[in-house]
Design a protein around this motif. Structure first.
Motif, PDB file in Angstrom:
ATOM      1  N   GLU A 111       0.828  -1.213   0.000  1.00  0.00           N
ATOM      2  CA  GLU A 111       0.000   0.000   0.000  1.00  0.00           C
ATOM      3  C   GLU A 111       0.864   1.266   0.000  1.00  0.00           C
ATOM      4  O   GLU A 111       0.588   2.225  -0.737  1.00  0.00           O
ATOM      5  CB  GLU A 111      -0.943   0.030   1.224  1.00  0.00           C
ATOM      6  N   ARG A 151       0.512 -21.593   4.507  1.00  0.00           N
ATOM      7  CA  ARG A 151       0.904 -20.475   5.361  1.00  0.00           C
ATOM      8  C   ARG A 151       2.418 -20.432   5.350  1.00  0.00           C
ATOM      9  O   ARG A 151       3.096 -21.015   6.188  1.00  0.00           O
ATOM     10  CB  ARG A 151       0.350 -20.626   6.784  1.00  0.00           C
ATOM     11  N   GLY A 152       2.931 -19.783   4.305  1.00  0.00           N
ATOM     12  CA  GLY A 152       4.377 -19.675   4.165  1.00  0.00           C
ATOM     13  C   GLY A 152       4.845 -18.383   4.804  1.00  0.00           C
ATOM     14  O   GLY A 152       4.045 -17.559   5.254  1.00  0.00           O
ATOM     15  N   MET A 157       1.933 -13.295  -4.102  1.00  0.00           N
ATOM     16  CA  MET A 157       0.617 -12.649  -4.011  1.00  0.00           C
ATOM     17  C   MET A 157       0.391 -11.778  -5.237  1.00  0.00           C
ATOM     18  O   MET A 157       1.320 -11.142  -5.728  1.00  0.00           O
ATOM     19  CB  MET A 157       0.555 -11.753  -2.772  1.00  0.00           C
ATOM     20  N   GLN A 286      -8.575 -11.600  -0.721  1.00  0.00           N
ATOM     21  CA  GLN A 286      -9.326 -10.640   0.096  1.00  0.00           C
ATOM     22  C   GLN A 286      -9.326  -9.290  -0.605  1.00  0.00           C
ATOM     23  O   GLN A 286      -8.318  -8.903  -1.216  1.00  0.00           O
ATOM     24  CB  GLN A 286      -8.686 -10.524   1.497  1.00  0.00           C
ATOM     25  N   PHE A 288     -10.376  -5.026  -0.133  1.00  0.00           N
ATOM     26  CA  PHE A 288     -10.579  -4.005   0.899  1.00  0.00           C
ATOM     27  C   PHE A 288     -10.942  -2.663   0.270  1.00  0.00           C
ATOM     28  O   PHE A 288     -10.445  -2.328  -0.808  1.00  0.00           O
ATOM     29  CB  PHE A 288      -9.264  -3.726   1.665  1.00  0.00           C
ATOM     30  N   ILE A 319      -4.723 -11.773  -4.072  1.00  0.00           N
ATOM     31  CA  ILE A 319      -4.975 -13.204  -4.286  1.00  0.00           C
ATOM     32  C   ILE A 319      -3.717 -13.939  -3.844  1.00  0.00           C
ATOM     33  O   ILE A 319      -2.603 -13.563  -4.250  1.00  0.00           O
ATOM     34  CB  ILE A 319      -5.256 -13.517  -5.776  1.00  0.00           C
ATOM     35  N   ARG A 323      -0.548 -19.870  -2.340  1.00  0.00           N
ATOM     36  CA  ARG A 323      -1.476 -20.608  -1.471  1.00  0.00           C
ATOM     37  C   ARG A 323      -2.533 -21.338  -2.301  1.00  0.00           C
ATOM     38  O   ARG A 323      -2.979 -22.431  -1.960  1.00  0.00           O
ATOM     39  CB  ARG A 323      -2.166 -19.650  -0.505  1.00  0.00           C
TER      40      ARG A 323
HETATM   41  C1  P5A Z   1      -4.578  -6.877  -0.340  1.00  0.00           C
HETATM   42  C2  P5A Z   1      -3.471  -6.822  -1.331  1.00  0.00           C
HETATM   43  C3  P5A Z   1      -3.434  -7.847   1.691  1.00  0.00           C
HETATM   44  O1  P5A Z   1      -2.275  -7.967   1.965  1.00  0.00           O
HETATM   45  N1  P5A Z   1      -2.802  -5.762   0.620  1.00  0.00           N
HETATM   46  C4  P5A Z   1      -2.461  -5.914  -0.754  1.00  0.00           C
HETATM   47  C5  P5A Z   1      -3.932  -6.578   0.979  1.00  0.00           C
HETATM   48  N2  P5A Z   1      -4.372  -8.743   1.953  1.00  0.00           N
HETATM   49  S1  P5A Z   1      -4.151 -10.135   2.710  1.00  0.00           S
HETATM   50  O2  P5A Z   1      -5.460 -10.678   2.923  1.00  0.00           O
HETATM   51  O3  P5A Z   1      -3.369  -9.950   3.877  1.00  0.00           O
HETATM   52  O4  P5A Z   1      -3.372 -11.078   1.741  1.00  0.00           O
HETATM   53  C6  P5A Z   1      -3.903 -11.411   0.477  1.00  0.00           C
HETATM   54  C7  P5A Z   1      -3.903 -12.901   0.276  1.00  0.00           C
HETATM   55  O5  P5A Z   1      -2.574 -13.406   0.363  1.00  0.00           O
HETATM   56  C8  P5A Z   1      -2.591 -14.731   0.855  1.00  0.00           C
HETATM   57  N3  P5A Z   1      -1.701 -14.873   2.022  1.00  0.00           N
HETATM   58  C9  P5A Z   1      -0.821 -15.876   2.193  1.00  0.00           C
HETATM   59  N4  P5A Z   1      -0.502 -16.919   1.417  1.00  0.00           N
HETATM   60  C10 P5A Z   1       0.441 -17.792   1.867  1.00  0.00           C
HETATM   61  N5  P5A Z   1       1.090 -17.631   3.045  1.00  0.00           N
HETATM   62  C11 P5A Z   1       0.817 -16.581   3.857  1.00  0.00           C
HETATM   63  N6  P5A Z   1       1.484 -16.423   4.999  1.00  0.00           N
HETATM   64  C12 P5A Z   1      -0.187 -15.642   3.436  1.00  0.00           C
HETATM   65  N7  P5A Z   1      -0.711 -14.505   3.972  1.00  0.00           N
HETATM   66  C13 P5A Z   1      -1.633 -14.065   3.097  1.00  0.00           C
HETATM   67  C14 P5A Z   1      -4.024 -15.053   1.238  1.00  0.00           C
HETATM   68  O6  P5A Z   1      -4.638 -15.800   0.199  1.00  0.00           O
HETATM   69  C15 P5A Z   1      -4.655 -13.683   1.324  1.00  0.00           C
HETATM   70  O7  P5A Z   1      -6.039 -13.708   1.044  1.00  0.00           O
END
Ligand code: P5A
Length: 446
Positions: A111, A151-152, A157, A286, A288, A319, A323
């Motif tokens: 952001e 959950r890495g 992303m 997710q 927002f 997205i 994951r």
């Molecule tokens: C939306 C984009 C955000 O970070 N900022 C930029 C906002 N959203 S979130 O929900 O925190 O993350 C978006 C998606 O990333 C995946 N994700 C993960 N995947 C694998 N390991 C993790 N530790 C992890 N953390 C988040 C999820 O699918 C999440 O919806």
């Protein structure tokens, strides 16, 4: 690709450290290897699936009118101090100091960086609306990295950011993202349910998560069964049409669907008993809307004809691409291995030669290999001198949706065997007809 030339280090035994099916199968099928806790190398077959998911995401983002770009993984701490999140983010943020003593970090999200890019280049309301996105590695020093890529600590992303003149326009961006995400997941062969959620450290009031149902999901979810019947199908969508996006948004968000964070038992109880569903889900995305949270603190303003300079309204959308690989496997596997949806399968068909070295069988396989390649079906040819049983077990494990089995006995009758991985149903067909059938299946995906 010929299996004899491919790097596919299959494991015979179940790895002891993997607790859930997707983690176990990704290790066994030679898709990933752990480098450190929560950090993985993507081996050729895992990487191929990851790229397929990325391509679908790009395709649908561009279709929705969003601009692809690429931001770095390393960011300056000063930008995060401006928004006030440098201290708030806590131990999840990996902090780094360079040789000059400057504070940097491995980005957990973008952001701040995108707001900085925007404020330095965009000054007028005429340049709005605008949505920028990229697909880039993130790092979050999770307390408990687990379940492999689910959950890495380092994960891939897709993150996008919209800039709009006012709340109304930003809500259209929100709806548009909802629709484009639904399409993206459907194209991957998945059902992801949008659920009202909690915004956490990203901030804002309006937020929805997208959840794939699976017993091993980390969230408990509550929903109206009716939502499972919804589908966008082949519907052409005009992403510039506010009403159309709003009505699809409404259709998908009217049935009750919430995670444990926002669950309201009283509202849930109003749904007829037989439609009240409780399950577990994997969060694969997710979206927002957070208004002027970042634009005010970081001074991202545009000039307007009547109101002078005003802070832009923003939202962000993510997205979990890496994951998603695990989520697809969680939702689609059996006791023998993975079952890839056609759209994301690393190869379109596996060709199994039952008698490697037999002139006729070798020739028939070579011909099938050539025609599948020409048709864009992307075959994986098991040309190793292994027992039939071992070849079948490998094919089942890596989960290609279709298998063609070629052996001297069938060839005497002019047929090969075409098997569907999902149903297990096999049919004997002349090789050309088997190819024709596959070509039809795959042409529907384009
Ligand atoms: C939306 C984009 C955000 O970070 N900022 C930029 C906002 N959203 S979130 O929900 O925190 O993350 C978006 C998606 O990333 C995946 N994700 C993960 N995947 C694998 N390991 C993790 N530790 C992890 N953390 C988040 C999820 O699918 C999440 O919806």
């Amino acid at each position: 690709m010929r299996l004899s030339k491919y790097f596919l280090p299959i494991l015979k035994e179940n790895p002891s450290d993997a607790q859930i099916a997707s983690h176990r199968l990704m290790l066994r099928a030679g898709m990933i290897r752990q480098a450190q806790s929560g950090i993985y190398s993507w081996l050729p077959m895992g990487y191929k699936v990851l790229r397929k998911l990325e391509n679908i995401v790009h395709d649908e983002q561009i279709r929705a009118g969003h601009n692809p770009m690429l931001m770095p993984t390393i960011q300056s701490a000063d930008l995060w101090r401006e928004s006030g999140r440098y201290d708030d983010y806590g131990k999840e943020m990996l902090r780094i100091t360079d040789r000059h003593g400057r504070d940097m970090l491995f980005g957990p999200t973008n952001e701040e960086l995108i707001t900085d890019i925007f404020r330095n280049s965009v000054k007028s309301y005429k340049d709005l609306p605008m949505t920028l996105y990229h697909i880039q590695w993130k790092f979050r020093d999770e307390v408990r990295p687990r379940f492999g890529v689910m959950r890495g600590r380092e994960f891939l992303m897709k993150d996008g950011y919209n800039f709009d003149l006012n709340k109304e326009a930003a809500m259209h961006s929100y709806n548009r993202h909802m629709v484009s995400y639904l399409r993206t997941y459907e194209r991957m062969g998945m059902k992801a349910i949008p659920m009202r959620a909690d915004s956490g450290p990203i901030g804002g009031e309006d937020t929805h998560e997208f959840l794939v149902l699976a017993d091993t999901g980390e969230s408990e979810v509550f929903f109206d069964r009716n939502i499972l019947d919804l589908s966008l199908g082949d519907k052409e969508i005009d992403y510039n049409n506010w009403d159309e996006c709003a009505s699809i948004f409404k259709e998908w968000t009217t049935p009750y669907a919430r995670t444990d964070e926002t669950h309201n038992p009283e509202l849930f109880a109003k749904i007829p008993d037989e439609r009240q569903m409780t399950s577990r889900g994997i969060e694969v995305g997710q979206i927002f809307y957070f208004g002027t949270k970042y634009s005010e603190s970081m001074n991202a303003k545009v000039s307007t004809p009547n109101d002078g300079e005003i802070p832009v309204h923003m939202g962000s959308h993510g997205i979990g691409v890496s994951r998603m690989v695990g989520a697809i496997i969680e939702a689609s596997h059996d006791e023998n291995g993975i079952i890839w949806p056609e759209a994301v399968s690393p190869f379109g068909v596996g060709i199994v030669n039952l008698k490697q070295g037999d002139d006729q069988a070798d020739l028939a396989c070579e011909n099938l290999y050539k025609s599948a390649s020409l048709l864009g079906i992307d075959p994986l040819y098991d040309d190793r001198s292994e027992r039939a049983g071992a070849k079948f077990a490998s094919m089942d494990l890596i989960g290609l949706p279709w298998r063609i089995t070629v052996g001297p006995r069938g060839l005497k009758n002019g047929v090969v065997e075409l098997t569907c991985r999902r149903t297990g149903v096999s049919e004997e067909l002349p090789p050309e007809l088997a190819m024709e059938k596959l070509a039809k299946v795959y042409s529907k995906l384009v």
